[in-house]
Enzyme design. Structure first.
Site, PDB file in Angstrom:
ATOM      1  N   GLU A   1      10.398  31.526  33.255  1.00  0.00           N
ATOM      2  CA  GLU A   1       9.258  31.098  33.499  1.00  0.00           C
ATOM      3  C   GLU A   1       8.193  32.146  33.867  1.00  0.00           C
ATOM      4  O   GLU A   1       8.296  32.695  35.047  1.00  0.00           O
ATOM      5  CB  GLU A   1       9.042  30.042  34.405  1.00  0.00           C
TER       6      GLU A   1
ATOM      7  N   CYS B   1       1.030  30.066  39.175  1.00  0.00           N
ATOM      8  CA  CYS B   1       1.064  30.366  37.490  1.00  0.00           C
ATOM      9  C   CYS B   1       0.333  29.621  36.522  1.00  0.00           C
ATOM     10  O   CYS B   1      -0.061  30.042  35.534  1.00  0.00           O
ATOM     11  CB  CYS B   1       2.712  30.445  37.417  1.00  0.00           C
TER      12      CYS B   1
HETATM   13  P1  NAP Z   1       8.600  39.211  40.535  1.00  0.00           P
HETATM   14  O1  NAP Z   1       8.004  40.540  40.930  1.00  0.00           O
HETATM   15  O2  NAP Z   1       8.692  39.322  38.794  1.00  0.00           O
HETATM   16  O3  NAP Z   1       9.553  38.768  41.213  1.00  0.00           O
HETATM   17  C1  NAP Z   1      10.203  37.284  40.779  1.00  0.00           C
HETATM   18  C2  NAP Z   1      11.546  37.245  41.305  1.00  0.00           C
HETATM   19  O4  NAP Z   1      12.616  38.026  40.792  1.00  0.00           O
HETATM   20  C3  NAP Z   1      11.895  37.564  42.767  1.00  0.00           C
HETATM   21  O5  NAP Z   1      12.488  36.697  43.450  1.00  0.00           O
HETATM   22  C4  NAP Z   1      12.322  38.977  42.713  1.00  0.00           C
HETATM   23  O6  NAP Z   1      12.981  39.306  43.827  1.00  0.00           O
HETATM   24  C5  NAP Z   1      13.123  38.872  41.513  1.00  0.00           C
HETATM   25  N1  NAP Z   1      13.650  40.097  40.842  1.00  0.00           N
HETATM   26  C6  NAP Z   1      12.774  41.118  40.828  1.00  0.00           C
HETATM   27  N2  NAP Z   1      13.449  42.213  40.171  1.00  0.00           N
HETATM   28  C7  NAP Z   1      14.644  41.578  39.855  1.00  0.00           C
HETATM   29  C8  NAP Z   1      15.728  42.031  39.193  1.00  0.00           C
HETATM   30  N3  NAP Z   1      15.767  43.425  38.502  1.00  0.00           N
HETATM   31  N4  NAP Z   1      16.972  41.189  38.751  1.00  0.00           N
HETATM   32  C9  NAP Z   1      17.009  39.884  39.067  1.00  0.00           C
HETATM   33  N5  NAP Z   1      15.799  39.482  39.935  1.00  0.00           N
HETATM   34  C10 NAP Z   1      14.840  40.381  40.062  1.00  0.00           C
HETATM   35  O7  NAP Z   1       7.461  37.999  40.457  1.00  0.00           O
HETATM   36  P2  NAP Z   1       6.541  37.590  41.885  1.00  0.00           P
HETATM   37  O8  NAP Z   1       5.609  38.860  42.202  1.00  0.00           O
HETATM   38  O9  NAP Z   1       7.372  36.883  42.841  1.00  0.00           O
HETATM   39  O10 NAP Z   1       5.650  36.499  41.032  1.00  0.00           O
HETATM   40  C11 NAP Z   1       4.263  36.507  40.631  1.00  0.00           C
HETATM   41  C12 NAP Z   1       4.468  36.199  39.015  1.00  0.00           C
HETATM   42  O11 NAP Z   1       5.424  34.995  38.828  1.00  0.00           O
HETATM   43  C13 NAP Z   1       2.982  35.827  38.412  1.00  0.00           C
HETATM   44  O12 NAP Z   1       2.992  36.687  37.458  1.00  0.00           O
HETATM   45  C14 NAP Z   1       3.147  34.470  38.101  1.00  0.00           C
HETATM   46  O13 NAP Z   1       2.345  34.012  36.959  1.00  0.00           O
HETATM   47  C15 NAP Z   1       4.769  34.273  37.832  1.00  0.00           C
HETATM   48  N6  NAP Z   1       5.115  32.734  38.203  1.00  0.00           N
HETATM   49  C16 NAP Z   1       5.118  32.059  37.148  1.00  0.00           C
HETATM   50  C17 NAP Z   1       5.764  30.870  37.361  1.00  0.00           C
HETATM   51  C18 NAP Z   1       6.014  29.605  36.192  1.00  0.00           C
HETATM   52  O14 NAP Z   1       6.303  28.622  36.497  1.00  0.00           O
HETATM   53  N7  NAP Z   1       5.985  29.963  34.817  1.00  0.00           N
HETATM   54  C19 NAP Z   1       5.619  30.259  38.511  1.00  0.00           C
HETATM   55  C20 NAP Z   1       5.059  30.890  39.788  1.00  0.00           C
HETATM   56  C21 NAP Z   1       4.829  32.299  39.504  1.00  0.00           C
HETATM   57  P3  NAP Z   1      12.449  40.210  45.135  1.00  0.00           P
HETATM   58  O15 NAP Z   1      11.238  39.610  45.533  1.00  0.00           O
HETATM   59  O16 NAP Z   1      13.462  40.271  46.181  1.00  0.00           O
HETATM   60  O17 NAP Z   1      11.974  41.486  44.264  1.00  0.00           O
END
Ligand code: NAP
Length: 523
Positions: free
Chosen positions: A256, A295
């Site tokens: 997602e 999102c």
């Molecule tokens: P993110 O930086 O991609 O992080 C998401 C999750 O992935 C966090 O728990 C992060 O952990 C983890 N993560 C980071 N690097 C990783 C790796 N190499 N391996 C495994 N896990 C890893 O995203 P965010 O900044 O939290 O969220 C914002 C984004 O999410 C926006 O672009 C938004 O559009 C999207 N979003 C989408 C939805 C949907 O349902 N489609 C819903 C909500 C948000 P850490 O925090 O510990 O780094």
């Protein structure tokens, strides 16, 4: 200072590695830390698979539904405390917090009811059969059984409650134990919720684990029958997709990701009419609720060219009524973004849009905010852009500003509106705001291939709808292309990710026996 812990192998443990801080985005003050590393990922994942898996295997759908209900009840007793954490750590107003907290609890309750309906069975047998040969009794039906692996649920920072529970509810009902990994910047709320659920005894042994800190080591342990349900940025999604364990073992993977969602004002909707006003209200919400960090939020509004300036002027006037500041202040509708890094990312995104569109409002850090120091918090002004020839532009369709910003784009015809919405490259949600139902239906059909969800609003249902950004558990959530290509929720459809659908071929007697231990469902 708070130090978050993980709940692994049935015990609360503190990480040992490098520390990460999480903050109050209103004041910039550090609230606590969490540490990555020092976790035996092999033991943690084996414990979930074996102990949690065995617990769930002894339960039927109705019992798992009752467990979800008990989890929801444990959370309901502590909502006040969660709202306080959401305000302090996510910068949520009470309205913002409700979307996340009540959204999580509501989804648990919905899947609890679904479990009750499925009853005292553990399998699903799809309705309908195919006769495979002309003579005889040789038939085919589809049968679902729980997969024996674990569900690793990785969540984004903006939904520490809903993101956790919407994934856990579906996996647990399907009979798969969960290891939840919240985003580090807002893991406090997830940790407190899991702490309360574990303390209440609502979750069976091993079925719910929590990893606070980085996911390092966890993905290396993934095996063929495991599941990774990821929500976050497209960039992290790509890293997970390309992970060696994912490539080698083909666990189920659902992504997602991000999205530049659109709302479309129909050609049948007059300027100043009821539908026009309904979209104005929705756009104002999109610029204030959770500071635009959803999102599914509206990022682009497509308006018939003849009405684009009028709509833009009306929305600009609404923006002037939005009070930004400390979410604890009751007059505040727009709190801060989650931290300074997100503030910086939003401002950079806005900078990219300014090369293609006129800034009508905002675009900066506010000079002053209510009840806080604008220089210390992570505030961003509610921002409105108006573009010209939308088809010739790229940033307005490509850049997801994860904050309170919207771009208005004029369109020439229905086909043009559909083509412009599709320029998002695949989105989670689109909404159409039309007085004419025939126009809305045509738009919905044309938009469907590019979107996970289409919301159609007219004056009749205008006051009772659930909103552009809100995901209902009855409907699938997830979009094609850029949005990640995933699919979550959607009632029973969500269980499919965690269950193996097997084509069974045989004679009527086989299906009579399987039917006796299965819920018979029509999909
Ligand atoms: P993110 O930086 O991609 O992080 C998401 C999750 O992935 C966090 O728990 C992060 O952990 C983890 N993560 C980071 N690097 C990783 C790796 N190499 N391996 C495994 N896990 C890893 O995203 P965010 O900044 O939290 O969220 C914002 C984004 O999410 C926006 O672009 C938004 O559009 C999207 N979003 C989408 C939805 C949907 O349902 N489609 C819903 C909500 C948000 P850490 O925090 O510990 O780094």
């Amino acid at each position: 200072m708070i130090e978050l812990q993980s709940y692994l192998e049935g015990a609360w443990i503190t990480g040992k590695g490098s520390k990460r801080e999480f903050v109050n985005p209103t004041s910039g003050e550090t609230l606590g830390i969490l540490r990555s590393g020092g976790i035996d990922a092999t033991a943690a994942i084996n414990f979930s698979r074996e102990i949690g898996g065995a617990t769930l295997k002894q339960m039927n759908f109705a019992q798992r539904g009752a467990m979800l209900n008990a989890i929801a009840d444990a959370l309901i007793s502590n909502v006040g405390e969660y709202e306080d954490i959401a305000r302090r750590n996510s910068g949520n107003t009470s309205r913002d917090a409700a979307v996340d907290i009540q959204g999580g609890i509501g989804t648990l309750k919905y899947y609890a009811r679904l479990g009750k309906k499925l009853g005292d069975t553990q399998y699903i047998l799809e309705d309908g059969e195919d006769l495979l040969t002309k003579a005889g009794d040789f038939k085919l039906r589809h049968f679902w059984a729980s997969r024996p692996g674990v569900a690793i649920c990785i969540n984004a920072f903006n939904f520490p409650s809903w993101g956790l529970w919407e994934k856990a509810a579906v996996a647990l009902l399907a009979g798969v134990p969960v290891i939840a990994k919240p985003a580090s910047s807002t893991a406090w709320l997830s940790e407190q919720m899991v702490r309360d659920v574990i303390a209440s005894g609502a979750a069976g042994e091993g079925v719910l684990s929590l990893l606070c800190g980085s996911a390092d080591g966890l993905l290396e342990e993934v095996k063929p029958f495991d599941h990774i349900a990821f929500t976050g940025s497209a960039e992290t999604g790509r890293i997970i997709k390309a992970h060696q364990s994912v490539l080698s073992h083909s666990p189920r993977l659902n992504i997602e990701a991000d999205s530049v969602n659109a709302a479309i004002l129909g050609e049948s909707s007059e300027a100043g009419g009821a539908t026009f006003d309904l979209l104005l209200r929705e756009a104002t919400n999109a610029l204030s609720i959770k500071a635009g960090q959803l999102c599914t939020n509206i990022r682009r509004i497509l308006v018939p060219a003849k009405n684009a300036q009028t709509f833009a002027d009306a929305l600009a006037a609404k923006i002037d009524t939005i009070t930004c500041g400390d979410p604890a202040d009751e007059s505040v509708r727009l709190g801060p973004l989650v931290n300074r890094a997100q503030q910086q990312a939003a401002l950079e995104g806005m900078q990219q849009i300014t090369s293609e569109a006129k800034t009508l409002r905002g675009g900066n850090i506010p000079a002053q905010v209510v009840g806080a120091d604008a220089a210390k918090g992570a505030f961003v002004e509610p921002t409105l852009f108006l573009a010209g020839k939308a088809g010739d532009l790229s940033a307005v369709h490509d850049v997801e500003i994860f904050g309170p910003a919207i771009t208005i784009l004029p369109y020439q015809s229905m086909d043009d509106a559909i083509a412009l919405a599709a320029r998002g490259g695949g989105s989670l949600a689109v909404s159409v705001w039309c007085d004419d139902v025939a126009e809305a239906a045509c738009l919905a059909g044309g938009l469907a291939p590019y979107h996970g969800r289409v919301l159609c609003i007219d004056p009749e249902i205008g006051k009772g709808h659930t909103g552009h950004a809100i995901v209902m558990p009855q409907g699938v959530h997830g979009g094609p292309g850029r949005a990640g290509g995933g699919e979550e929720l959607g009632g029973l459809r969500g269980l499919r990710f965690y269950m193996q659908r097997t084509a069974i071929q045989g004679q009527t007697g086989i299906f009579e026996r399987l039917g006796a231990v299965s819920a018979n469902v029509q999909l």
